[in-house]
Design a protein around this motif. Sequence first.
Motif, PDB file in Angstrom:
ATOM      1  N   GLY A 147       0.819  -1.215   0.000  1.00 11.34           N
ATOM      2  CA  GLY A 147       0.000   0.000   0.000  1.00 11.34           C
ATOM      3  C   GLY A 147       0.850   1.260   0.000  1.00 11.34           C
ATOM      4  N   ALA A 148       1.985   1.225   0.721  1.00 10.20           N
ATOM      5  CA  ALA A 148       2.874   2.390   0.737  1.00 10.20           C
ATOM      6  C   ALA A 148       3.456   2.651  -0.646  1.00 10.20           C
ATOM      7  CB  ALA A 148       3.992   2.176   1.759  1.00 10.20           C
ATOM      8  N   LEU A 149       3.846   1.575  -1.348  1.00 10.83           N
ATOM      9  CA  LEU A 149       4.373   1.741  -2.708  1.00 10.83           C
ATOM     10  C   LEU A 149       3.320   2.339  -3.639  1.00 10.83           C
ATOM     11  CD1 LEU A 149       6.421  -1.549  -3.249  1.00 10.83           C
ATOM     12  CD2 LEU A 149       7.298   0.745  -2.846  1.00 10.83           C
ATOM     13  N   LEU A 150       2.079   1.862  -3.524  1.00 13.46           N
ATOM     14  CA  LEU A 150       1.015   2.395  -4.370  1.00 13.46           C
ATOM     15  C   LEU A 150       0.714   3.854  -4.022  1.00 13.46           C
ATOM     16  CD1 LEU A 150      -1.410  -0.681  -4.438  1.00 13.46           C
ATOM     17  CD2 LEU A 150       0.123   0.104  -6.252  1.00 13.46           C
ATOM     18  N   LYS A 151       0.766   4.180  -2.742  1.00 12.11           N
ATOM     19  CA  LYS A 151       0.476   5.555  -2.325  1.00 12.11           C
ATOM     20  C   LYS A 151       1.477   6.536  -2.906  1.00 12.11           C
ATOM     21  CE  LYS A 151       0.159   8.547   1.760  1.00 12.11           C
ATOM     22  NZ  LYS A 151       1.278   9.435   1.387  1.00 12.11           N
ATOM     23  N   ILE A 152       2.782   6.242  -2.748  1.00 10.91           N
ATOM     24  CA  ILE A 152       3.771   7.193  -3.256  1.00 10.91           C
ATOM     25  C   ILE A 152       3.784   7.221  -4.777  1.00 10.91           C
ATOM     26  CG2 ILE A 152       5.191   6.903  -1.181  1.00 10.91           C
ATOM     27  CD1 ILE A 152       7.115   5.197  -2.827  1.00 10.91           C
ATOM     28  N   SER A 153       3.358   6.111  -5.398  1.00 10.46           N
ATOM     29  CA  SER A 153       3.336   6.071  -6.865  1.00 10.46           C
ATOM     30  C   SER A 153       2.246   6.974  -7.435  1.00 10.46           C
ATOM     31  CB  SER A 153       3.127   4.637  -7.359  1.00 10.46           C
ATOM     32  OG  SER A 153       4.179   3.804  -6.954  1.00 10.46           O
ATOM     33  N   PHE A 154       1.058   6.961  -6.819  1.00 12.88           N
ATOM     34  CA  PHE A 154      -0.073   7.706  -7.361  1.00 12.88           C
ATOM     35  C   PHE A 154      -0.129   9.150  -6.868  1.00 12.88           C
ATOM     36  CE2 PHE A 154      -1.803   3.289  -7.765  1.00 12.88           C
ATOM     37  CZ  PHE A 154      -1.824   3.276  -9.153  1.00 12.88           C
ATOM     38  N   THR A 155       0.542   9.455  -5.758  1.00 14.25           N
ATOM     39  CA  THR A 155       0.537  10.832  -5.258  1.00 14.25           C
ATOM     40  C   THR A 155       1.723  11.645  -5.769  1.00 14.25           C
ATOM     41  OG1 THR A 155       1.747  10.181  -3.257  1.00 14.25           O
ATOM     42  CG2 THR A 155      -0.675  10.157  -3.149  1.00 14.25           C
ATOM     43  N   GLY A 156       2.682  10.998  -6.442  1.00 12.30           N
ATOM     44  CA  GLY A 156       3.846  11.698  -6.962  1.00 12.30           C
ATOM     45  C   GLY A 156       4.991  11.791  -5.975  1.00 12.30           C
ATOM     46  N   THR A 157       4.807  11.291  -4.754  1.00  9.77           N
ATOM     47  CA  THR A 157       5.876  11.347  -3.755  1.00  9.77           C
ATOM     48  C   THR A 157       7.076  10.512  -4.166  1.00  9.77           C
ATOM     49  OG1 THR A 157       4.120  11.533  -2.105  1.00  9.77           O
ATOM     50  CG2 THR A 157       6.337  11.160  -1.271  1.00  9.77           C
ATOM     51  N   TYR A 158       6.863   9.529  -5.032  1.00 10.31           N
ATOM     52  CA  TYR A 158       7.971   8.676  -5.462  1.00 10.31           C
ATOM     53  C   TYR A 158       9.078   9.473  -6.145  1.00 10.31           C
ATOM     54  CZ  TYR A 158       6.603   8.966 -10.383  1.00 10.31           C
ATOM     55  OH  TYR A 158       6.350   9.411 -11.655  1.00 10.31           O
ATOM     56  N   LEU A 159       8.741  10.664  -6.663  1.00 10.25           N
ATOM     57  CA  LEU A 159       9.747  11.489  -7.326  1.00 10.25           C
ATOM     58  C   LEU A 159      10.803  11.998  -6.354  1.00 10.25           C
ATOM     59  CD1 LEU A 159       7.405  13.507  -9.694  1.00 10.25           C
ATOM     60  CD2 LEU A 159       9.008  11.698 -10.345  1.00 10.25           C
ATOM     61  N   LEU A 160      10.543  11.919  -5.060  1.00 13.64           N
ATOM     62  CA  LEU A 160      11.548  12.278  -4.063  1.00 13.64           C
ATOM     63  C   LEU A 160      12.583  11.163  -3.886  1.00 13.64           C
ATOM     64  CD1 LEU A 160       9.265  13.824  -1.294  1.00 13.64           C
ATOM     65  CD2 LEU A 160      10.568  15.036  -3.041  1.00 13.64           C
ATOM     66  N   TYR A 161      12.314  10.000  -4.474  1.00 16.15           N
ATOM     67  CA  TYR A 161      13.188   8.848  -4.285  1.00 16.15           C
ATOM     68  C   TYR A 161      13.839   8.370  -5.586  1.00 16.15           C
ATOM     69  CZ  TYR A 161      10.229   8.580  -0.097  1.00 16.15           C
ATOM     70  OH  TYR A 161       9.537   8.870   1.041  1.00 16.15           O
ATOM     71  N   VAL A 162      13.053   8.309  -6.668  1.00 19.37           N
ATOM     72  CA  VAL A 162      13.544   7.694  -7.901  1.00 19.37           C
ATOM     73  C   VAL A 162      13.152   8.536  -9.110  1.00 19.37           C
ATOM     74  CG1 VAL A 162      13.464   5.353  -6.960  1.00 19.37           C
ATOM     75  CG2 VAL A 162      11.444   6.292  -8.104  1.00 19.37           C
TER      76      VAL A 162
END
Length: 271
Positions: free
Chosen positions: A15-30
């Motif tokens: 769920g955490a992976l899906l959350k950061i993927s759809f909210t754009g937060t993943y851009l802080l990591y990759v």
Amino acid sequence: MRRETQNILLVLVGGALLKISFTGTYLLYVKPAHQYWLIAGGVIMVGLAAVSIGRDLVSSREPAPKTVKLNFGADSDGAAPALAPAAHGDHDDHTDEHGDHHHSAKSAWLLLLPVLAIFLVAPPALGADSVMRGDNRAAATRSSGADGSTTFPPIPQGDVVSLAMSDFAARAAWDSGKSLDNRTVRLTGFVVTQDGATYLARLSIACCAADAFPVKVKLNGPGTAGLANDTWLEVTGQFQPGTATKETDYVPAMTVVSMVQIPQPENPYEA
């Protein structure tokens, strides 16, 4: 680790992976290109947890087989074998086994801490502090992909041309065609004040934030002093030829024509 704990962890991590993927937060990591891999990983984890939970629910409805422990040793009177309770040692082993499970479960729940951090606290992007610890010379060399001067493609036509910070730094240090001379460019980055000078900086990543390296441009002109670190700016100006040299660690300088404060971009890194 108990199966219930495993299932909960799978659901939360997925769920955490899906959350950061759809909210754009993943851009802080990759990099942006990794979004689909994160979504796939999250879906797989949640799917595995759903299958495991479903199997546990089905198996819990089936009646458990009854077991009886027999004592086949005859007593001193030659009496027939009789049913006997489990030995005290067996009870101790059972207790020890539960104790082990209890401790391992505690350790497993510690894995929730980074997951909860992702859900509750969005970490800030790397900023001025990371730039001060970095090596700009490596950034210029890696951006150019060469160990000396080379000819870069021409800059697009226009009164003001927007360039990536890494492209600007590489052209300033290595372009034998001098494509930046007498051209007005627009750069986007954050402020870094160091040794009495003001720089515009950006972090470039090859894969993720762990391999980020800094790119800096020194800002010269009125209004460049007194800016706070990590302030995001859109700066328009012209490259000062001869400033990106070995003596300056290949940090180019720019004469500022105008600058505007902006919010942090959705993707704070350059790929």
